[in-house]
Write an enzyme that holds these catalytic residues in place. Structure first.
Site, PDB file in Angstrom:
ATOM      1  N   GLY A  59       0.792  -1.230   0.000  1.00 40.00           N
ATOM      2  CA  GLY A  59       0.000   0.000   0.000  1.00 40.00           C
ATOM      3  C   GLY A  59       0.823   1.278   0.000  1.00 40.00           C
ATOM      4  O   GLY A  59       0.316   2.341   0.354  1.00 40.00           O
ATOM      5  N   LYS A  60       2.071   1.196  -0.456  1.00 35.74           N
ATOM      6  CA  LYS A  60       2.922   2.415  -0.493  1.00 35.74           C
ATOM      7  C   LYS A  60       2.284   3.502  -1.354  1.00 35.74           C
ATOM      8  O   LYS A  60       2.273   4.675  -0.973  1.00 35.74           O
ATOM      9  CB  LYS A  60       4.307   2.098  -1.081  1.00 35.74           C
ATOM     10  CG  LYS A  60       5.182   1.227  -0.224  1.00 35.74           C
ATOM     11  CD  LYS A  60       6.543   1.009  -0.869  1.00 35.74           C
ATOM     12  CE  LYS A  60       6.484   0.345  -2.221  1.00 35.74           C
ATOM     13  NZ  LYS A  60       6.005  -1.048  -2.185  1.00 35.74           N
ATOM     14  N   THR A  61       1.788   3.094  -2.532  1.00 37.10           N
ATOM     15  CA  THR A  61       1.229   4.103  -3.435  1.00 37.10           C
ATOM     16  C   THR A  61      -0.011   4.748  -2.816  1.00 37.10           C
ATOM     17  O   THR A  61      -0.179   5.972  -2.868  1.00 37.10           O
ATOM     18  CB  THR A  61       0.856   3.480  -4.794  1.00 37.10           C
ATOM     19  OG1 THR A  61       2.008   2.809  -5.311  1.00 37.10           O
ATOM     20  CG2 THR A  61       0.421   4.536  -5.785  1.00 37.10           C
ATOM     21  N   VAL A  62      -0.852   3.922  -2.212  1.00 41.18           N
ATOM     22  CA  VAL A  62      -2.084   4.452  -1.615  1.00 41.18           C
ATOM     23  C   VAL A  62      -1.749   5.389  -0.450  1.00 41.18           C
ATOM     24  O   VAL A  62      -2.336   6.470  -0.318  1.00 41.18           O
ATOM     25  CB  VAL A  62      -2.997   3.282  -1.174  1.00 41.18           C
ATOM     26  CG1 VAL A  62      -4.194   3.804  -0.396  1.00 41.18           C
ATOM     27  CG2 VAL A  62      -3.465   2.495  -2.398  1.00 41.18           C
ATOM     28  N   LYS A  70       8.774   8.998  -8.053  1.00 42.95           N
ATOM     29  CA  LYS A  70       8.926   7.543  -7.897  1.00 42.95           C
ATOM     30  C   LYS A  70      10.089   7.139  -8.785  1.00 42.95           C
ATOM     31  O   LYS A  70      10.037   7.364 -10.003  1.00 42.95           O
ATOM     32  CB  LYS A  70       7.614   6.850  -8.320  1.00 42.95           C
ATOM     33  CG  LYS A  70       7.721   5.369  -8.549  1.00 42.95           C
ATOM     34  CD  LYS A  70       6.845   4.555  -7.637  1.00 42.95           C
ATOM     35  CE  LYS A  70       7.151   3.065  -7.798  1.00 42.95           C
ATOM     36  NZ  LYS A  70       6.577   2.238  -6.737  1.00 42.95           N
TER      37      LYS A  70
HETATM   38  N1  LIG Z   1      -6.115   1.537   1.829  1.00 46.26           N
HETATM   39  C1  LIG Z   1      -6.416   0.948   0.661  1.00 46.26           C
HETATM   40  N2  LIG Z   1      -7.640   1.114   0.107  1.00 46.26           N
HETATM   41  C2  LIG Z   1      -7.957   0.536  -1.085  1.00 46.26           C
HETATM   42  N3  LIG Z   1      -7.109  -0.231  -1.798  1.00 46.26           N
HETATM   43  C3  LIG Z   1      -5.870  -0.432  -1.298  1.00 46.26           C
HETATM   44  C4  LIG Z   1      -5.456   0.151  -0.054  1.00 46.26           C
HETATM   45  N4  LIG Z   1      -4.187  -0.211   0.178  1.00 46.26           N
HETATM   46  C5  LIG Z   1      -3.811  -0.958  -0.867  1.00 46.26           C
HETATM   47  N5  LIG Z   1      -4.818  -1.108  -1.751  1.00 46.26           N
HETATM   48  C6  LIG Z   1      -4.777  -1.885  -3.024  1.00 46.26           C
HETATM   49  O1  LIG Z   1      -3.840  -2.940  -2.851  1.00 46.26           O
HETATM   50  C7  LIG Z   1      -2.947  -3.021  -3.965  1.00 46.26           C
HETATM   51  C8  LIG Z   1      -1.524  -2.710  -3.503  1.00 46.26           C
HETATM   52  O2  LIG Z   1      -1.453  -1.363  -3.043  1.00 46.26           O
HETATM   53  P1  LIG Z   1      -0.324  -0.379  -3.578  1.00 46.26           P
HETATM   54  O3  LIG Z   1      -0.292  -0.397  -5.062  1.00 46.26           O
HETATM   55  O4  LIG Z   1      -0.513   0.931  -2.908  1.00 46.26           O
HETATM   56  O5  LIG Z   1       0.953  -1.142  -2.999  1.00 46.26           O
HETATM   57  P2  LIG Z   1       2.483  -0.775  -3.198  1.00 46.26           P
HETATM   58  O6  LIG Z   1       3.177  -1.108  -1.934  1.00 46.26           O
HETATM   59  O7  LIG Z   1       2.594   0.604  -3.718  1.00 46.26           O
HETATM   60  O8  LIG Z   1       2.903  -1.812  -4.339  1.00 46.26           O
HETATM   61  P3  LIG Z   1       4.225  -1.729  -5.291  1.00 46.26           P
HETATM   62  O9  LIG Z   1       5.306  -2.424  -4.543  1.00 46.26           O
HETATM   63  O10 LIG Z   1       3.771  -2.475  -6.527  1.00 46.26           O
HETATM   64  O11 LIG Z   1       4.520  -0.276  -5.571  1.00 46.26           O
HETATM   65  C9  LIG Z   1      -3.477  -2.043  -5.004  1.00 46.26           C
HETATM   66  O12 LIG Z   1      -4.331  -2.711  -5.872  1.00 46.26           O
HETATM   67  C10 LIG Z   1      -4.248  -1.028  -4.179  1.00 46.26           C
HETATM   68  O13 LIG Z   1      -5.254  -0.463  -4.931  1.00 46.26           O
HETATM   69 MG   LIG Z   2       3.362   1.310  -5.488  1.00 48.66          MG
END
Ligand SMILES: Nc1ncnc2c1ncn2[C@@H]1O[C@H](COP(=O)(O)OP(=O)(O)OP(=O)(O)O)[C@@H](O)[C@H]1O
Ligand SMILES: [Mg+2]
Length: 217
Positions: free
Chosen positions: A16-19, A39
């Site tokens: 969930g880093k992006t979120v 990024k």
């Molecule tokens: N709080 C949240 N509410 C809704 N969806 C979420 C939430 N957190 C994560 N997700 C969903 O879970 C998935 C992973 O989240 P995200 O892309 O933010 O992870 P990440 O750590 O950025 O991944 P990466 O390593 O690929 O960059 C995505 O599909 C995102 O939409």
């Molecule tokens: Mg991400």
């Protein structure tokens, strides 16, 4: 560099880093700040979901181009060093630092998202942690609320502090509406053992920015 900035990392990929970074960016923008996002590398563009740099841009309200947010973008869902190698190139740390510097120059705050976790290689000899150290912004560590998270989170905190990085906060995501005993205990245990503030972020409707709760670190 902008006076204010934050570097969002995590215990691993897909936590969930992006979120979380998008929510921080959205909050700062809502508070009236000019926010830019950064990024270092985006991989997995072959998959049909909103790419990280696109969600970060939408949440921040920034007018940056893809190139200005994420200078290296690749199709395969691989570690950046491998995705770059498959494209016949190598990620240049100086280009990353320069892109971040430029993005920070005309903004009040720069919200950066790492790739994977802290020890992911951007190039064969340059890790995400090296970039975080070069940029010098405080870290936000994103982790899951569930079983196993104590170890992953504390390992990440230790890896950060070993490199003299400041851990500003940990965010447990997605935080359930009704956390169970394990999740509640994980939150308290991590706060105590990591000696850092622990925030939570609920499941969001990613389409509707206006429904997002603020996240102030
Ligand atoms: N709080 C949240 N509410 C809704 N969806 C979420 C939430 N957190 C994560 N997700 C969903 O879970 C998935 C992973 O989240 P995200 O892309 O933010 O992870 P990440 O750590 O950025 O991944 P990466 O390593 O690929 O960059 C995505 O599909 C995102 O939409
Ligand atoms: Mg991400």
């Amino acid at each position: 560099m902008a006076a204010a900035g934050i570097f969002v990392t995590g215990t691993g990929t897909e936590v969930g880093k992006t979120v979380v970074a998008a929510t921080i960016a959205r909050t700062l923008a809502g508070d009236g700040q000019r926010v830019h996002v950064f990024k270092p590398a985006v991989t997995g563009l072959d998959e049909e979901v909103e790419a990280d740099h696109a969600l970060l841009r939408r949440a921040s309200g920034s007018g940056q181009s893809d190139e200005e947010i994420a200078p290296y973008r690749y199709g395969p869902p691989a570690s950046p060093h491998l995705a770059a190698a498959l494209a016949g190139e190598e990620i240049d740390p100086e280009r990353l630092r320069e892109t971040a510097r430029t993005a920070a120059e005309d903004a009040d705050a720069l919200v950066c998202e790492g790739v994977g976790g802290l020890l992911v290689p951007l190039s064969p000899t340059y890790l995400v942690r090296d970039l975080a150290a070069d940029l010098g912004y405080p870290l936000v560590i994103v982790a899951t609320p569930s079983l196993g998270t104590i170890n992953h989170t504390l390992l990440t905190v230790e890896a950060a502090r070993t490199a003299n990085l400041h851990v500003a906060a940990i965010v447990l995501n997605p935080w359930p509406e009704q956390p169970n005993k394990i999740e509640q205990s994980n939150r308290e245990t991590i706060a105590a053992l990591a000696d850092a503030p622990v925030h939570t972020l609920p499941h969001l409707d990613l389409v509707d920015l206006r429904s997002w709760p603020p996240l102030r670190i």
